[in-house]
Scaffold this motif. Structure first.
Motif, short mmCIF file in Angstrom:
data_model
loop_
_atom_site.label_atom_id
_atom_site.label_comp_id
_atom_site.label_asym_id
_atom_site.label_seq_id
_atom_site.Cartn_x
_atom_site.Cartn_y
_atom_site.Cartn_z
N ARG A 54 39.51 46.37 41.67
CA ARG A 54 40.06 45.90 40.41
C ARG A 54 39.34 44.66 39.92
NH1 ARG A 54 45.58 46.13 38.97
NH2 ARG A 54 45.68 43.89 39.12
N ARG A 58 39.37 46.05 32.67
CA ARG A 58 40.58 45.27 32.46
C ARG A 58 40.52 44.56 31.13
NH1 ARG A 58 43.62 42.70 36.76
NH2 ARG A 58 45.38 43.26 35.41
N ASP A 74 43.66 43.78 26.87
CA ASP A 74 43.47 44.95 27.73
C ASP A 74 43.37 46.19 26.85
OD1 ASP A 74 46.91 45.35 28.84
OD2 ASP A 74 45.98 45.44 26.86
#
Lengths: 651, 364
Positions: A5, A37, A57
């Protein structure tokens, strides 16, 4: 999760911005496929510095920065106390601090060393040669060879053809074949002073040390040792002036020789010599000032010319203004302020005849024609033509006959000058013709053939300053209509029909036949006093009252060719010799200066003027010195008449 | 032993001797003279007895030797002939007394010369600025002078004249650059036939003598001839203002050789004893030349001591090495050619320029 991530923001300590960006881009590419992201993209994150959010986002919602404001103190504490500080990175996209895992740290290290990022990658795998030196059975390809691989190349043939054509057309020049003889380099070219290289030699070799001689010996011969006086003298001299920089000393044996005290001094001086010696040859031009002066021949080589006073003709009681010689050279006539004209025999200085006239005689001139025996004498406003009766009797009687055989023309023209025949007592004395002028006559001069006589009556205002008489026709003419200035003197050209008129500053040359002005010579003088023409006819000299003698070359220019300033005071008279290349000038300082003035026949060479002799003899009377100068017609002698009442002959 | 010419005459007819000049030794005394007379009388008359004679010379009794008597009585036999710018020539005795004035020229007399100087009558020449040369006869006894000839022909003033050794010819040089040779023998005057026809002319010629024309004219100089002389009976030498000395053949009139100098020549003199020519020029030197040299100009010796032009030079007739020179610096110098640096004597007695010098016969 962090590997999936997180967009790791690498906080590399001490590394610059570029490296950081590079690694960021690298890690982003390995991760971005999975999870996006922040959707702002590759923008400088400073743009969101002031905002609470750091991006958006995928759904468009703001991604807020983590609520934590780390101020300086916190940062500092963190730096000091957090053991993971060195592996904590702030993610640019989210703003969160991410602690790098071991693999990530390992990756960073590997990248920093320049290795491949992937651990499992082996860069030293064995290579499989596709093409090798082993000859295989089967070829790589089975394609048959092209014909062009075994026939001469067509492309090259085309290129060669083009080159040949270019050479034939001359656009390209073929290269010259190289010389097979070996070219040697002349090692010693720089040493040779004659060759160009040798002359350009700027290298100045270091000064050589003097080899030790007998003076440096520890036991020199006694003559090399200095005596007491010599030693004192040596000590008193300046160190620069000394021939030897040390005193020769004598020791009995080598053991007694002390250490050399001047060693350092000597070495120092040698160093000075070496690095202070001139590095370049300075080409100085050594010009001798004497070389610049033109080389004139010595007066000894220019003989003959008059050198000493030989005879003095005494008899006049006042200053003698004018003299003239007979064409044969046997007689001399002189006219003086005591109203007499005297005839002298040149070789003995005897006065043979004295003629009284009615006033102070200003000018005398003997007719240059040898077959006419006449003398023109000017006093006041009268000019008398006198037959002195000297010389050949026949010539004398012929002259008388010539004068008496004149026939009056039918119509008598009005003339400015009155002609009368002398009678009675005047005739006994020798007077033949008397010419009465309107004004006082200063100068009389004859033409070379002896028929024309020019008289000068200086007067600033009138145009009748110069008159030309013709004796055979008893006619007078005034050749000039306009007054151009105060006429000082006139003279006839010896060969051609030119007439020179000298006014105060200019000399005008007139052509008598064409009746026009030919030339105007500009003398640099303030006041011309006298003039003489060279017997060859192309040169004129002018003497002036400001001590200058100007030589004009008529072929060269109207300005003087040379200006001579030999005299100290005003020049009164100048004269040329008829045959010898001499000219003389007499001045108020009582001296006559004779100069050699050689005029060459070829037009390229300028006249050579060499002052040759200063003749002194006259005494200065009433501030006047030599008044008239004339040469003997055949011998290199000069006559001069002065204010002291004498005529002197210099030979 | 010098000789003196004497003539004897007496009123006593018994003792007459011939009236011819006799050559008597100068040292004779009365007795010697007496002896001479006696011998003469004996030769003429027989039965002559020796008689002692007394002699009167010019009214004075001869007591001592003849020479002494002459000295004391100032009777000279040497005569000096001078020409002057006052148009006359004069004859002087040794003491300086002017015995005779020869007047006749119309202009300045430039040069004079004796043709012969013996016995009673002498011949002399005078040249002048009036372009003529006159030949005179002088009777020394009667002290008369008569013009025999007037030689015309020159076109300029005649500056110099010289008589040849045989005394029959003379040569003159003048300002017309020519040399002319004339005969020096006086011809007898023509008869009186002419007298009636042209009385005026006779009168004129009586004063001036018969006109004479030159035997030969020699030309070759480019300027005036200043001095001429005879080297022997056939050779002439002339110096001129064209800086040359030329040698001529008197028979043909042709030029033999030339000696060239740098300056005008004023005068020349030749000595047969040493065969040298001496010349004076318008510089201060006296130069000696060898006339036989073929080269053109070879100055053998140059004597320098004068301060002005050298106007006259003369060799001594008896001495081989001596010559005298006069110059415009008023000084006459006697030179010996063996000492070329300085003259032997300086005779400074003139107050003005010296124009001419000469020697007497005995070399005094």
């Amino acid at each position: 999760h962090s590997s999936k991530r997180s967009l790791t923001k690498i906080y590399a300590y001490g590394h610059d911005q570029d490296q950081r960006k590079f690694w960021l881009a690298l890690i982003l590419t390995s991760v971005t496929l999975q999870d996006i992201r922040n959707t702002v993209g590759n923008i400088p994150m400073e743009w969101y510095k002031d905002y609470p959010h750091i991006g958006y986002d995928l759904d468009g919602k703001k991604i807020f920065k983590p609520i934590r404001n780390k101020d300086e103190l916190d940062e500092f504490l963190d730096k000091m106390e957090n053991p993971d500080y060195w592996r904590t990175v702030q993610d640019k996209m989210t703003g969160a601090d991410i602690r790098l895992s071991d693999e990530q740290v390992d990756l960073v290290h590997r990248l920093q060393e320049g290795k491949f990022g992937d651990v499992n990658f082996n860069e030293y795998e064995p290579a499989i040669d596709f093409f090798s030196n082993e000859v295989m059975i089967h070829p790589v390809t089975n394609r048959p060879q092209d014909k062009r691989s075994f026939i001469p190349s067509l492309i090259e043939k085309e290129k060669v053809g083009k080159l040949v054509h270019a050479i034939k057309m001359g656009w390209i020049k073929p290269r010259r074949p190289k010389e097979t003889t070996p070219q040697y380099y002349d090692l010693w070219a720089k040493e040779d002073p004659n060759s160009i290289l040798g002359r350009h030699k700027m290298h100045v070799p270091a000064p050589k040390l003097k080899l030790p001689g007998h003076e440096e010996s520890y036991n020199p011969p006694p003559e090399y040792l200095m005596s007491e006086e010599e030693r004192l003298a040596w000590e008193q001299q300046d160190p620069e002036d000394r021939k030897l920089s040390f005193l020769p000393q004598k020791f009995a044996c080598l053991r007694a020789v002390p250490a050399y005290s001047r060693f350092i001094h000597e070495r120092f001086e040698r160093c000075l010599d070496l690095y202070l010696c001139p590095r370049q040859r300075k080409m100085r031009v050594n010009v001798n000032p004497e070389d610049l002066i033109p080389k004139l021949p010595k007066p000894k080589d220019l003989q003959p010319f008059p050198t000493t006073q030989s005879l003095v003709y005494r008899g006049h009681s006042s200053l003698v203004r004018s003299i003239s010689t007979s064409p044969s050279g046997q007689w001399l006539v002189s006219g003086s302020d005591d109203c007499t004209v005297r005839f002298w025999e040149v070789s003995t200085a005897r006065c043979l005849k004295t003629v009284e006239v009615g006033g102070a005689v200003k000018g005398v001139a003997w007719n240059p024609n040898p077959s006419i025996c006449l003398v023109a004498i000017s006093y006041d406003d009268t000019v008398v033509l006198l037959n002195p009766g000297l010389g050949d009797r026949l010539v004398s009687t012929a002259t008388d006959q010539l004068i008496s055989s004149y026939e009056e023309p039918e119509e008598v023209k009005e003339q400015p000058v009155q002609w009368t025949v002398a009678e009675g007592e005047g005739h006994e004395q020798g007077h033949r013709l008397i010419l009465k002028h309107p004004k006082a006559v200063r100068q009389v001069t004859w033409h070379g053939k002896g028929d024309y006589l020019a008289c000068v009556m200086p007067d600033n205002g009138s145009s009748l300053q110069v008159v030309i008489h013709q004796v055979s026709k008893r006619r007078t003419q005034n050749p000039f209509r306009k007054n151009k200035g105060l006429v000082q003197c006139v003279s006839f050209h010896p060969i051609r029909p030119y007439f020179f008129v000298a006014t105060q500053r200019y000399v005008r040359v007139y052509n008598l036949i064409k009746q026009e002005l030919t030339k105007k010579l500009m003398a640099n003088c303030k006041w011309i006093s006298s003039m003489a023409t060279h017997p060859g006819g192309d040169n004129v000299i002018c003497g002036s009252y400001d001590c200058r003698l100007a030589w004009f070359d008529l072929d060269l220019s109207t300005k003087p060719y040379k200006v001579l300033r030999h005299h100290k005071k005003a020049l009164r008279s100048v004269a040329y010799h008829r045959h010898y290349p001499l000219f003389a000038s007499g001045s108020d300082d009582g001296s006559v200066i004779v100069c050699h003035g050689m005029v060459y026949n070829d037009l390229l060479q300028n006249p050579l003027i060499v002052p040759v002799k200063v003749l002194k003899g006259h005494t200065i009377t009433h501030d006047l010195g030599v008044l008239d100068v004339t040469f003997h017609p055949t011998q290199p002698w000069v006559f001069s008449s002065g204010a002291d009442g004498t005529v002197r002959l210099f030979t | 032993m010098s000789q003196v010419q004497a003539r004897f005459f007496t009123e006593n007819k018994k003792y007459l001797v011939d009236d011819v000049p006799f050559s008597i030794p100068a040292a004779s005394e009365v007795a010697d003279l007496s002896g001479v007379i006696n011998k003469l009388l004996e030769a003429n008359h027989d039965g002559h007895k020796h008689v002692e004679f007394d002699f009167l010379v010019r009214g004075q009794f001869l007591r001592t030797k003849l020479a002494n008597h002459m000295e004391t009585e100032n009777i000279s036999t040497v005569w000096i002939l001078t020409g002057s710018y006052d148009k006359t020539a004069r004859i002087w005795s040794m003491e300086g007394k002017a015995v005779m004035t020869v007047a006749g020229h119309t202009d300045v007399v430039k040069d004079v010369a004796w043709v012969k100087r013996d016995g009673l009558s002498s011949l002399l020449l005078t040249t002048s600025l009036d372009q003529t040369i006159m030949l005179w006869e002088w009777n020394s006894e009667r002290n008369e002078v008569k013009a025999r000839h007037c030689c015309r022909g020159h076109a300029g003033s005649v500056d110099t004249v010289a008589v040849d050794p045989s005394r029959t010819k003379f040569c003159s040089g003048s300002w017309d650059k020519m040399l002319k040779i004339w005969s020096a023998v006086p011809t007898v005057e023509e008869d009186e036939m002419e007298e009636h026809n042209r009385p005026r002319k006779k009168q004129k010629t009586e004063q001036m003598g018969l006109t004479r024309t030159p035997l030969m004219t020699i030309s070759g100089h480019n300027e005036a001839v200043s001095s001429v002389l005879w080297m022997d009976a056939e050779e002439l030498c002339s110096a001129s203002w064209d800086h040359t000395i030329r040698l001529w053949d008197a028979e043909t009139g042709g030029q033999k050789s030339t000696l060239t100098g740098n300056k005008v020549f004023n005068c020349i003199s030749y000595s047969p004893l040493c065969r040298r020519l001496a010349s004076g020029s318008t510089d201060r030197h006296v130069r000696l030349w060898d006339p036989r040299s073929k080269d053109g100009s070879l100055v053998l010796l140059s004597l320098t001591s004068h301060n002005g032009w050298v106007t006259a030079v003369r060799w001594s007739p008896s001495h081989e090495h001596q010559l005298v020179s006069g110059s415009l610096d008023n000084v006459v110098k006697l030179w010996d050619t063996r000492s070329c640096k300085a003259p032997l004597y300086d005779l400074a007695a003139h107050e003005d320029k010296v124009l001419c010098v000469d020697w007497t016969e005995n070399g005094v």
